[in-house]
Design a protein around this motif. Structure first.
Motif, PDB file in Angstrom:
ATOM      1  N   PRO A   1     -40.203 -15.950 -18.022  1.00 22.58           N
ATOM      2  CA  PRO A   1     -41.569 -15.448 -18.223  1.00 22.58           C
ATOM      3  C   PRO A   1     -41.975 -14.368 -17.216  1.00 22.58           C
ATOM      4  CG  PRO A   1     -41.519 -17.855 -18.127  1.00 22.58           C
ATOM      5  CD  PRO A   1     -40.181 -17.375 -17.697  1.00 22.58           C
ATOM      6  N   PHE A   2     -41.198 -14.218 -16.161  1.00 23.17           N
ATOM      7  CA  PHE A   2     -41.567 -13.254 -15.119  1.00 23.17           C
ATOM      8  C   PHE A   2     -40.753 -11.964 -15.184  1.00 23.17           C
ATOM      9  CE2 PHE A   2     -42.206 -17.559 -13.424  1.00 23.17           C
ATOM     10  CZ  PHE A   2     -43.574 -17.532 -13.187  1.00 23.17           C
ATOM     11  N   LEU A   3     -39.738 -11.943 -16.055  1.00 25.28           N
ATOM     12  CA  LEU A   3     -38.818 -10.801 -16.042  1.00 25.28           C
ATOM     13  C   LEU A   3     -39.550  -9.487 -16.292  1.00 25.28           C
ATOM     14  CD1 LEU A   3     -35.919  -9.783 -15.778  1.00 25.28           C
ATOM     15  CD2 LEU A   3     -35.631 -10.143 -18.241  1.00 25.28           C
ATOM     16  N   GLU A   4     -40.495  -9.507 -17.200  1.00 16.73           N
ATOM     17  CA  GLU A   4     -41.197  -8.265 -17.536  1.00 16.73           C
ATOM     18  C   GLU A   4     -41.974  -7.718 -16.343  1.00 16.73           C
ATOM     19  OE1 GLU A   4     -43.193  -8.271 -21.363  1.00 16.73           O
ATOM     20  OE2 GLU A   4     -44.404  -6.541 -20.731  1.00 16.73           O
ATOM     21  N   TRP A   5     -42.428  -8.600 -15.462  1.00 14.21           N
ATOM     22  CA  TRP A   5     -43.131  -8.133 -14.257  1.00 14.21           C
ATOM     23  C   TRP A   5     -42.230  -7.191 -13.472  1.00 14.21           C
ATOM     24  CZ3 TRP A   5     -45.778 -12.864 -11.463  1.00 14.21           C
ATOM     25  CH2 TRP A   5     -46.609 -13.538 -12.390  1.00 14.21           C
TER      26      TRP A   5
ATOM     27  N   ARG B   1     -45.529 -14.281 -18.748  1.00 17.73           N
ATOM     28  CA  ARG B   1     -46.651 -14.958 -18.102  1.00 17.73           C
ATOM     29  C   ARG B   1     -47.666 -13.937 -17.665  1.00 17.73           C
ATOM     30  NH1 ARG B   1     -46.668 -20.334 -14.857  1.00 17.73           N
ATOM     31  NH2 ARG B   1     -48.409 -19.589 -13.640  1.00 17.73           N
ATOM     32  N   ARG B   2     -48.951 -14.300 -17.843  1.00 20.07           N
ATOM     33  CA  ARG B   2     -49.958 -13.336 -17.391  1.00 20.07           C
ATOM     34  C   ARG B   2     -49.889 -13.272 -15.870  1.00 20.07           C
ATOM     35  NH1 ARG B   2     -53.998 -15.812 -14.966  1.00 20.07           N
ATOM     36  NH2 ARG B   2     -53.861 -18.058 -15.288  1.00 20.07           N
ATOM     37  N   ARG B   3     -50.194 -12.057 -15.372  1.00 20.06           N
ATOM     38  CA  ARG B   3     -50.117 -11.893 -13.924  1.00 20.06           C
ATOM     39  C   ARG B   3     -51.212 -12.681 -13.225  1.00 20.06           C
ATOM     40  NH1 ARG B   3     -47.495  -7.137 -11.097  1.00 20.06           N
ATOM     41  NH2 ARG B   3     -46.333  -6.150 -12.753  1.00 20.06           N
TER      42      ARG B   3
END
Ligand code: FAD
Ligand code: SF4
Ligand code: SF4
Lengths: 443, 471
Positions: B425-429, B463-465
């Motif tokens: 869920p954090f990869l896009e960050w 995941r939303r930041r």
């Protein structure tokens, strides 16, 4: 297994298994390389991490505690090599005993002859020192009268199960008299007394390895200890505890605690790693009996292996100077329980290395179980044989003249190993006490 | 459970004994080193060679059944949890060292070999394979490649990707490809070798690897430097690098970790220190002596409170034990240990540690931090209890914020443990939406039916930041 039995077993597992310990396992896998059954099979289920996962899955309702689950719990040697390897300090030994205890309460299904052997050994034999004595006497007659030779020659041993027959060949010469009958119950220290120690004589040790027990007493006395051998002591209960017969184990523990407390000793000395390990854990065995807490801690705190007390507290007799420059090559096969539970693997090595005519050669994986593991070699012959074969490859590679051990089970297993797989006729297996005695006291 | 006909095909491919679907096998392949995850596969398969892997994959591809390749399951990102069922393929039987080429200084191995066994064999030949994940006593080379694992020697010697020269892989279709080779130079087309390293079993199954070996260092020296000022320790790290010294090892422990380690290992460490650095240099005798001296000077200049240099191997080992017991000690504190893997540029270590401490306090959770300071790879480790759902929720929130902070400092969400299930869920960050899109296209090209380790790396939703409020 019928659904209802499985469900009943699950409920018992739920009660008996320590869920804290199950969650403490973080599944890091560090215990895998230490585990002999994993080494032999490479199967996750045959590893400590796997077995803990199976226990947890039965409790969590992820899997049914079926026959295969029971078998897997019995496949474990109980050598506890997984414990020192575990960063999270998971008490695996307790978990496996709890699982077996639960299984034992439900099982209807030991293989026929295993059932007979277990019943005979656990209920009728080991808890009764006098019967063990009789067994010793019986064996003595068997050996003395030539019956042994006859049996061996005629191949009547083939009538026993193959595994028992193998073991039969490793039996030591039995004297038929226990240590007390030979030396009495109180043996003074030589020279100034350093402490009073209580000798735990053991059932197997006392009926079949009485000579080793005698030498243990004499070594202790030479080293400055007064030795008391309480007569009312009995079987340590290790086999019972490891196979799930916890109730019987507790009864035996209590009576031993009483015996040694009455004797008022400073230390309790064992010369069998397997017994020593359960003795040192009597406080855990009786942890759910608050009335016994103080006494069991008193006891557990005092337990030491013979090698450890000699190294830590003893006044060691000076070994005799070697007659010639020939040094004997010796390799040490760890007793799992002495090493992993009593944490006493260094002492035997120190004692051996200090002998002037001895060259101590470590075998590869000396700390890994030899496959004896209580009655494992009788109940799980296939795995036990496989492990023994690998063990002997490592022992052979050292080209040692002696394989020294610290436990009667290991000693017999190594004798069997030599019989079957040694590539050197001169190699012998000996108990460390016998080996030390011959070099330190006898001469 | 799989269709009987398919099972028969699989058994045909590997032999009766090597496909299992009993409860015991399924349960023991439902987890890995990651806390709190479990999902049962439909079957477990143990192939013995590349041809069998290919045959198995062809069957699974035909029937569209997912496959998870597995080494020893020590990964910490849920990488081998079969979240979509299917078959777990255990690589342990394929564990041979096929060749050590002493002329080219390469080794060709099967993926199931245990890393430590391989390293011992290589060292026995007087050679050196530097990647040394702390899990090496049980992790496999295949798993190391799939996660691009690093270790204590990563700073100077690099990580797994710097030592893989060529691969043999089985694709989702069952076809076999070879990339690279015993070549130090090779620019024929895209570098598929590097692409496959760290691909976490989502692109192909590694069935053979050719690894680079180097000559071992001749000399080694180890030291500990202790600081009451965190910034002093952090500046020391930067200054060492600035001075063009690259130590073999440059490890960090924060104050909470020091306390726990000392309590557990009774090493007599000073408990008022904000940080300890463990430094090791290796190489030629003169270089090592000179570097250690220079490093000591830097430590003094940055106001280290205590410096101890090991005078012999035994002492060095004691110092290394201090760092190695960090994880052991932490694992004994509470039932559940969640070891994370945030990484920042090495100049930002102090800022990151302070951020971690602030966040831990904010969420009222215990987080100790240690890690590879030299390469900015920190392991903030939460000690908690999986049964306390409310606390676990706070831990998760804290970690989300820690990843956010790492990225804000120019860092990443994982330095060596991989994305897997946990970090998906954090990869896009880290890589952005265009980055995700191109990665998904690559996945599509290798594995159009999404059969290889599905559910990993790419999450359904990002995941939303967390909004940082620094009030
Ligand atoms: C206590 C502990 C310490 C650790 N220390 C470190 C460390 O210092 N550095 C570090 O980087 N990591 C570390 N790890 C993480 C982990 O050990 C590594 O990621 C390791 O490389 C995993 O190896 P494995 O064989 O267990 O692989 P597994 O966990 O079984 O698999 C990992 C991934 O690789 C894939 N995979 C496995 N084999 C193949 C194959 N043949 N082909 C394709 N894909 C495959 C799997 O699908 C999965 O995605 C640590 C873990 C633990 C528990
Ligand atoms: S080493 Fe300990 S924590 Fe790790 S898997 Fe084994 S039992 Fe579990
Ligand atoms: S006790 Fe021995 S055999 Fe049993 S799981 Fe532990 S290491 Fe393996």
């Amino acid at each position: 297994m019928a659904k209802s039995t499985a469900e009943a077993l699950r409920q018992t597992l739920k009660i008996k298994l320590d869920y804290d310990q199950l969650t403490n396992c973080m599944r890091c896998g560090f215990c895998l390389p230490a585990c002999p059954t994993f080494k032999e099979t490479g199967l996750e289920a045959e590893s400590p991490r796997g077995r803990i996962a199976l226990m947890k899955a039965t409790v969590d309702g992820v899997m049914e505690p079926n026959d295969q689950f029971e078998d897997q719990m019995n496949h474990c040697l109980g050598c506890r090599a997984c414990e020192p390897a575990c960063p999270a300090d998971v008490k695996y030994g307790q978990l496996i005993e709890q699982a077996r205890d639960a299984i034992e309460a439900h099982t209807v299904r030991h293989r026929g002859w295993v059932k007979v052997v277990r019943k005979l050994v656990f209920k009728q034999l080991f808890p009764h020192q006098n019967r063990m004595g009789l067994l010793g006497k019986g064996l003595r007659i068997y050996q003395k009268t030539g019956l042994q030779t006859a049996v061996r020659k005629t191949g009547a041993v083939g009538l026993f199960s193959k595994q028992l027959a193998d073991l039969e060949r490793t039996l030591p010469k039995v004297s038929g008299k226990g240590v007390i009958q030979q030396l009495g119950t109180r043996i003074p220290a030589k020279g100034e007394k350093l402490a009073t120690v209580g000798m735990f004589r053991g059932c197997l040790m006392d009926s079949m390895f009485t000579e080793t027990n005698n030498k243990t007493v004499r070594l202790l006395s030479e080293a400055g200890f007064e030795v008391i051998i309480p007569e009312s002591q009995n079987c340590c209960g290790a086999l019972h505890a490891h196979s799930g017969e916890t109730h019987d184990a507790k009864q035996l523990a209590k009576s031993n605690i009483r015996a040694f407390q009455e004797a008022g000793v400073d230390y309790i000395i064992s010369n069998a790693g397997g017994c020593g390990a359960i003795l040192i854990e009597y406080d855990h065995l009786l942890h759910d009996e608050p009335d016994w807490r103080e006494q069991s801690e008193w006891f557990a705190k005092r337990v030491k292996d013979i090698s450890t007390i000699l190294v830590e507290k003893g006044r060691l007799p000076q070994p005799s100077q070697p007659q010639s420059n020939d040094r004997v090559r010796v390799t040490y096969q760890d007793s799992c329980h002495l090493r992993n539970v009593m944490k006493g693997g260094n002492s035997p090595r120190k004692l051996l290395a200090a002998l002037p005519d001895v060259e101590l050669v470590e075998m590869k994986d000396a700390g890994s179980c030899c496959g004896s593991a209580g009655i494992y070699n009788v109940t799980q012959p296939e795995m036990a044989n496989q492990i023994l074969e690998h063990k002997m490859e490592n022992a052979n590679a050292t080209k040692a003249h002696y394989i020294v051990t610290s436990n009667p089970g290991c000693l017999m297993q190594m004798k069997l190993g030599i019989d079957k797989h040694a590539d050197n006729d001169r190699v012998q297996a000996v108990h460390i006490v016998d080996f030390l005695f011959d070099r330190m006291v006898k001469s | 459970m799989l269709d009987r006909a398919i099972v028969a095909e699989l058994r045909e491919a590997v032999g009766e004994r090597y496909y299992k679907e009993d409860q015991e096998s399924l349960v023991t392949h439902s987890y890995d080193g990651t806390p709190m995850l479990q999902s049962l596969p439909d079957g477990v398969i143990y192939p013995g060679n590349t041809a069998e892997v290919s045959a198995v994959m062809t069957i699974l591809n035909k029937h569209r059944i997912p496959l998870v390749s597995r080494g020893s399951g020590t990964n910490l990102c849920g990488g081998t949890v079969p979240v979509q069922g299917g078959v777990v393929m255990v690589m342990h039987r394929m564990n041979d060292i096929l060749e050590v080429d002493l002329q080219n200084l390469t080794a060709t191995v099967q993926p199931g070999i245990i890393t430590k066994r391989f390293i011992e064999h290589i060292e026995g030949l007087g050679l050196f394979y530097p990647p040394d994940p702390s899990s090496m006593s049980i992790s496999t080379i295949g798993g190391n490649i799939a996660e691009c694992s690093g270790g204590l020697r990563g700073l100077k010697y690099g990580t797994t990707k710097d030592y893989v020269l060529g691969l043999e892989c089985v694709l989702a279709s069952g076809e076999i490809i070879r990339t690279g080779g015993k070549l130090m130079k090779d620019v024929a087309g895209y570098d598929l070798t590097k692409l496959l390293i760290g691909s976490e079993g989502t692109l192909a199954i590694v069935t053979e690897a050719t690894l680079k070996l180097i000559p071992p260092p001749k000399h080694k020296k180890t030291m500990l430097a202790m600081f009451t000022d965190l910034y002093g320790a952090a500046r020391t790290v930067s200054r060492i690098i600035e001075n063009r010294i690259i130590p073999a090892t440059l490890e960090f422990m924060d104050n909470p970790t020091i306390r726990v380690v000392d309590d557990y290992a009774k090493l007599g460490l000073p408990l008022n220190m904000a940080a300890i650095l463990l430094i090791e240099q290796d190489g030629d005798f003169e270089t090592v002596e000179r570097d250690i001296e220079l490093i000591s000077e830097i430590c003094h200049a940055e106001k280290a409170d205590q410096i101890s240099i090991a005078s012999n191997q035994e002492e060095a080992l004691k110092l290394l034990t201090a760092r190695r017991s960090a994880f052991t000690a932490l694992a004994r504190l509470r039932p559940t240990t969640i070891l994370e893997d945030a990484t920042v540029p090495r100049s930002k270590i102090a800022d990151m540690v302070l951020e971690i401490n602030r966040i831990a306090q904010k969420y009222n959770v215990q987080i100790c931090t240690f890690g590879h300071a030299g390469d900015g790879n920190l392991h903030p480790t939460a000690t908690t209890d999986a049964r306390d759902h409310e606390e676990i929720h706070r831990v998760e929130e804290a970690f989300a914020e820690i990843f956010e902070a790492a990225i804000q400092l120019g860092g990443t969400i994982t330095g060596e443990h991989g994305v897997g299930l946990v970090k998906a869920p954090f990869l896009e960050w880290k890589v952005g939406s265009a980055g995700i899109a191109i990665m998904k296209n690559i996945k599509q090209a290798f594995d159009p039916l999404n059969l290889l380790n599905p559910g990993k790396m790419f999450a359904k939703e990002t995941r939303r930041r967390v909004v940082l409020n620094r009030g």
